[in-house]
Write a protein that holds these residues in place. Structure first.
Motif, PDB file in Angstrom:
ATOM      1  N   GLU A  96       0.809  -1.223   0.000  1.00 51.31           N
ATOM      2  CA  GLU A  96       0.000   0.000   0.000  1.00 51.31           C
ATOM      3  C   GLU A  96       0.842   1.273   0.000  1.00 51.31           C
ATOM      4  OE1 GLU A  96      -3.508   1.797  -0.645  1.00 51.31           O
ATOM      5  OE2 GLU A  96      -3.142  -0.349  -0.600  1.00 51.31           O
TER       6      GLU A  96
ATOM      7  N   ASN B  59       0.410   3.957  -2.978  1.00 54.01           N
ATOM      8  CA  ASN B  59      -0.013   5.331  -2.683  1.00 54.01           C
ATOM      9  C   ASN B  59       0.998   6.337  -3.216  1.00 54.01           C
ATOM     10  OD1 ASN B  59      -2.424   4.638  -1.500  1.00 54.01           O
ATOM     11  ND2 ASN B  59      -1.557   4.541   0.563  1.00 54.01           N
ATOM     12  N   HIS B  60       2.279   6.028  -3.114  1.00 54.08           N
ATOM     13  CA  HIS B  60       3.309   6.921  -3.660  1.00 54.08           C
ATOM     14  C   HIS B  60       3.116   7.086  -5.164  1.00 54.08           C
ATOM     15  CE1 HIS B  60       7.143   8.748  -4.599  1.00 54.08           C
ATOM     16  NE2 HIS B  60       7.372   7.766  -5.457  1.00 54.08           N
TER      17      HIS B  60
ATOM     18  N   ARG C  32       0.394   6.635  -6.900  1.00 58.85           N
ATOM     19  CA  ARG C  32      -0.864   7.326  -7.192  1.00 58.85           C
ATOM     20  C   ARG C  32      -0.720   8.843  -7.076  1.00 58.85           C
ATOM     21  NH1 ARG C  32      -3.052   2.952  -3.877  1.00 58.85           N
ATOM     22  NH2 ARG C  32      -4.050   1.481  -5.276  1.00 58.85           N
ATOM     23  N   ARG C  33       0.197   9.313  -6.247  1.00 56.81           N
ATOM     24  CA  ARG C  33       0.377  10.758  -6.043  1.00 56.81           C
ATOM     25  C   ARG C  33       1.225  11.420  -7.116  1.00 56.81           C
ATOM     26  NH1 ARG C  33       0.976   9.015  -0.641  1.00 56.81           N
ATOM     27  NH2 ARG C  33       3.223   9.138  -0.829  1.00 56.81           N
ATOM     28  N   ILE C  34       1.918  10.665  -7.924  1.00 56.71           N
ATOM     29  CA  ILE C  34       2.777  11.246  -8.958  1.00 56.71           C
ATOM     30  C   ILE C  34       1.915  11.772 -10.095  1.00 56.71           C
ATOM     31  CG2 ILE C  34       4.559  10.772 -10.679  1.00 56.71           C
ATOM     32  CD1 ILE C  34       5.667   8.652  -8.770  1.00 56.71           C
ATOM     33  N   GLU C  35       2.079  13.058 -10.398  1.00 50.64           N
ATOM     34  CA  GLU C  35       1.346  13.643 -11.514  1.00 50.64           C
ATOM     35  C   GLU C  35       1.987  13.231 -12.825  1.00 50.64           C
ATOM     36  OE1 GLU C  35       0.027  17.690 -11.741  1.00 50.64           O
ATOM     37  OE2 GLU C  35       0.137  17.849  -9.554  1.00 50.64           O
ATOM     38  N   CYS C  36       1.162  12.779 -13.740  1.00 48.28           N
ATOM     39  CA  CYS C  36       1.640  12.392 -15.061  1.00 48.28           C
ATOM     40  C   CYS C  36       0.961  13.274 -16.101  1.00 48.28           C
ATOM     41  CB  CYS C  36       1.312  10.924 -15.341  1.00 48.28           C
ATOM     42  SG  CYS C  36       2.162   9.786 -14.234  1.00 48.28           S
TER      43      CYS C  36
END
Length: 154
Positions: A10, A14-15, A17-21
């Motif tokens: 997890e 979560n890390h 999921r937070r990265i903007e692409c």
């Protein structure tokens, strides 16, 4: 090898999921000349550099230059992640930087020619950290008449 977010621990999921692409409206497909006529450069994200070059640091979006004739024993890996497995690289440079395979493809005329210089970034950096470096690198590739890149995400 973990490939899906729902298979990851997890904290890691979560890390990611937070990265903007970035998003793109379209993906243009352009015809190109045959591979046997192309000049190819290797671009790796293994954090490779020549012994004595500046090592990579956390968040570093810059690249290191690897001249085509650099001996394998002169390349080191300063990728920072403690979870990064260096075993394959230690056993065979071509896992992270397939220079010998590219030489073979040039020798048998599958690829037209090889760039005089190749490059390595360190993976796991914020995309905006690499943007100015990538733009500069594009100019270097163009000056070397490179018209294809072998991208090696590690």
């Amino acid at each position: 090898m973990v490939k899906r977010l729902d298979e990851m621990p997890e904290v890691e999921a979560n890390h990611l999921r937070r990265i903007e692409c970035p998003t793109y409206d379209d993906t243009p497909l352009l015809p190109g000349k045959p591979l046997a006529e192309r000049r190819v450069a290797i671009i790796s994200t293994a954090g490779l550099h020549r012994r004595g070059d500046r090592p990579f640091r956390p968040g570093d979006g810059s690249y290191r230059v690897i001249p085509e004739q650099t001996p394998a024993n002169e390349l080191v890996m300063s990728h920072i992640s403690v979870n990064f497995d260096r075993t394959g690289f230690q056993q065979d440079l071509n896992v992270a930087f397939p220079i010998d395979r590219l030489r073979e493809l040039v020798a048998d005329d599958t690829v037209g020619s090889m760039a005089s210089v190749h490059y390595s970034f360190m993976g796991a950096f914020p995309p905006e950290a690499a943007q100015p470096h990538a733009k500069h690198l594009a100019g270097l590739l163009k000056a070397d008449k490179v018209d294809a890149a072998l991208l090696v995400p590690v």
